[in-house]
Design a protein around this motif. Structure first.
Motif, PDB file in Angstrom:
ATOM      1  N   ASN A 132      22.786   0.820  19.681  1.00 33.14           N
ATOM      2  CA  ASN A 132      23.948   0.893  18.795  1.00 33.14           C
ATOM      3  C   ASN A 132      25.183   1.468  19.475  1.00 33.14           C
ATOM      4  O   ASN A 132      26.309   1.062  19.173  1.00 33.14           O
ATOM      5  N   HIS A 133      24.964   2.411  20.389  1.00 36.87           N
ATOM      6  CA  HIS A 133      26.130   3.027  21.045  1.00 36.87           C
ATOM      7  C   HIS A 133      26.239   2.738  22.534  1.00 36.87           C
ATOM      8  O   HIS A 133      27.214   2.134  22.981  1.00 36.87           O
ATOM      9  N   HIS A 136      26.927  -0.860  23.627  1.00 40.27           N
ATOM     10  CA  HIS A 136      28.288  -1.287  23.286  1.00 40.27           C
ATOM     11  C   HIS A 136      29.328  -0.558  24.129  1.00 40.27           C
ATOM     12  O   HIS A 136      30.406  -1.116  24.433  1.00 40.27           O
ATOM     13  N   THR A 157      34.027  -1.750  15.987  1.00 41.81           N
ATOM     14  CA  THR A 157      32.647  -1.291  16.110  1.00 41.81           C
ATOM     15  C   THR A 157      32.099  -0.978  14.728  1.00 41.81           C
ATOM     16  O   THR A 157      32.672  -0.162  13.988  1.00 41.81           O
ATOM     17  N   SER A 159      30.115   0.796  12.330  1.00 43.25           N
ATOM     18  CA  SER A 159      29.407   2.061  12.099  1.00 43.25           C
ATOM     19  C   SER A 159      28.657   1.921  10.782  1.00 43.25           C
ATOM     20  O   SER A 159      28.196   0.835  10.431  1.00 43.25           O
ATOM     21  N   LYS A 190      25.346   6.052  14.497  1.00 47.63           N
ATOM     22  CA  LYS A 190      26.478   5.587  13.699  1.00 47.63           C
ATOM     23  C   LYS A 190      27.662   6.557  13.775  1.00 47.63           C
ATOM     24  O   LYS A 190      28.825   6.120  13.735  1.00 47.63           O
ATOM     25  N   ASN A 193      29.276   5.570  16.921  1.00 44.88           N
ATOM     26  CA  ASN A 193      30.108   4.376  16.779  1.00 44.88           C
ATOM     27  C   ASN A 193      31.523   4.726  16.323  1.00 44.88           C
ATOM     28  O   ASN A 193      32.506   4.186  16.836  1.00 44.88           O
ATOM     29  N   SER A 213      36.504   1.523  13.647  1.00 45.95           N
ATOM     30  CA  SER A 213      35.102   1.530  13.231  1.00 45.95           C
ATOM     31  C   SER A 213      35.072   1.342  11.727  1.00 45.95           C
ATOM     32  O   SER A 213      36.101   1.456  11.053  1.00 45.95           O
TER      33      SER A 213
END
Length: 325
Positions: A132-133, A136, A157, A159, A190, A193, A213
């Motif tokens: 997720n992070h 990316h 992004t 989140s 998240k 993000n 985000s």
């Protein structure tokens, strides 16, 4: 940095991505959408392609991706292999993109996993933080020259309100010492993000790169809930006794078309011109939520703190070995 406070948006919680993009001409634009072959990612990707954009879909499973986009064979959508948990594949994708000579107008970091059992990538990093992070982060850094080349570009992004469940633990982000909790890990990723968007915007603004985000809404009819049991999904209150999704957008319960709206708004809306670095929901900039007493809207202070965002950027550079030159 744009103030983290709502504006007078023309759209709202019940808006759909199709409504957001109506009237927009994206011919000549290039977009990259991770996770763009299922759920809200596919909805965003196909609508952008219908509006004339060339849409590139990095895919961990190219065969599955190809099947998903077969109904849209007339649209300009291209699948390229990439796995967010595999640094070498991210580098290969970034190098491939650079070799095409294209500029990149829109990067949508949409792919995610949620509440999975403890899984680690080959570096030993926890899977949700990795996918997720960190994945990316590396992808965005790798595509930075193409984003800069566009002159005006956006990095969006996805989140989640799940960031309420966990801050970034800078001492042990990969659960090497602390007990693993799948929801705490999801919340951490998240929060990351949202912080990542702040750090991207700070670095990119002078080159026309703006970042956002967002929380898309609660959408249970996607692959994101694959690690949840039926009972766990029912316990969320997002489905009825028969397992049918409840649609109540004002209270965060959305269908895929509504769930894709804020992503689309962040990617193309003129309402966000000259703005960036903010967390959005319901097609608006979200307010900061100080209390956690039953309040399930907005962004928590730890996910919109510029100092924490800078600390996360440095940690991400250290963990991945990638950064901006």
């Amino acid at each position: 940095m744009t103030e983290q406070a709502p504006l007078q948006s023309k759209f709202g919680a019940a808006s759909t991505a199709a409504e957001i993009i109506q009237g927009h001409n994206l011919y000549g634009k290039v977009a990259v959408v991770t996770g763009g072959y299922s759920g809200i990612g596919l909805e965003v990707a196909r609508l952008m392609a219908q509006a004339g954009a060339k849409v590139i879909l990095p895919a961990r499973n190219p065969e599955k991706a190809q099947t998903a986009i077969e109904p849209y064979a007339d649209l300009n959508m291209e699948i390229v292999p990439m796995n967010l948990m595999d640094p070498e594949s991210i580098t290969a994708f970034s190098q491939w993109f650079a070799q095409t000579g294209q500029s990149l107008d829109i990067l949508i970091n949409n792919a995610a996993i949620m509440a999975c059992p403890l899984i680690r990538d080959d570096r030993g990093f926890e899977a949700q933080f990795s996918t997720n992070h960190l994945g990316h982060f590396q992808l965005t850094v790798g595509l930075w020259p193409a984003l800069r080349m566009a002159g005006t570009s956006r990095v969006v992004t996805v989140s989640s309100r799940g960031h309420f469940r966990g801050q970034v633990d800078f001492d042990d982000p990969n659960f090497m010492s602390r007990a693993y909790d799948q929801w705490e890990a999801y919340g951490q990723s998240k929060s990351a993000n949202a912080l990542f968007a702040m750090a991207v915007d700070r670095r990119g603004q002078s080159d026309g790169i703006r970042a956002f985000s967002l929380h898309p809404g609660g959408i249970v009819s996607t692959n994101l809930a694959q690690f949840m049991t039926d009972d766990q999904i029912k316990a969320t209150g997002f489905v009825d006794d028969n397992g049918i999704p409840i649609i109540d957008p004002e209270n965060g319960k959305k269908n895929i078309y509504q769930g894709a709206a804020t992503t689309m708004w962040c990617a193309i809306s003129p309402e966000l011109e000259d703005k960036g670095g903010v967390y959005c929901e319901d097609c608006n900039i979200a307010p900061i939520t100080i209390t956690d007493q039953g309040v399930r809207k907005g962004v928590r202070p730890w996910a919109c703190d510029a100092d924490i965002a800078e600390r996360l950027w440095k940690l991400s550079e250290e963990l991945t070995g990638f950064g901006l030159s």
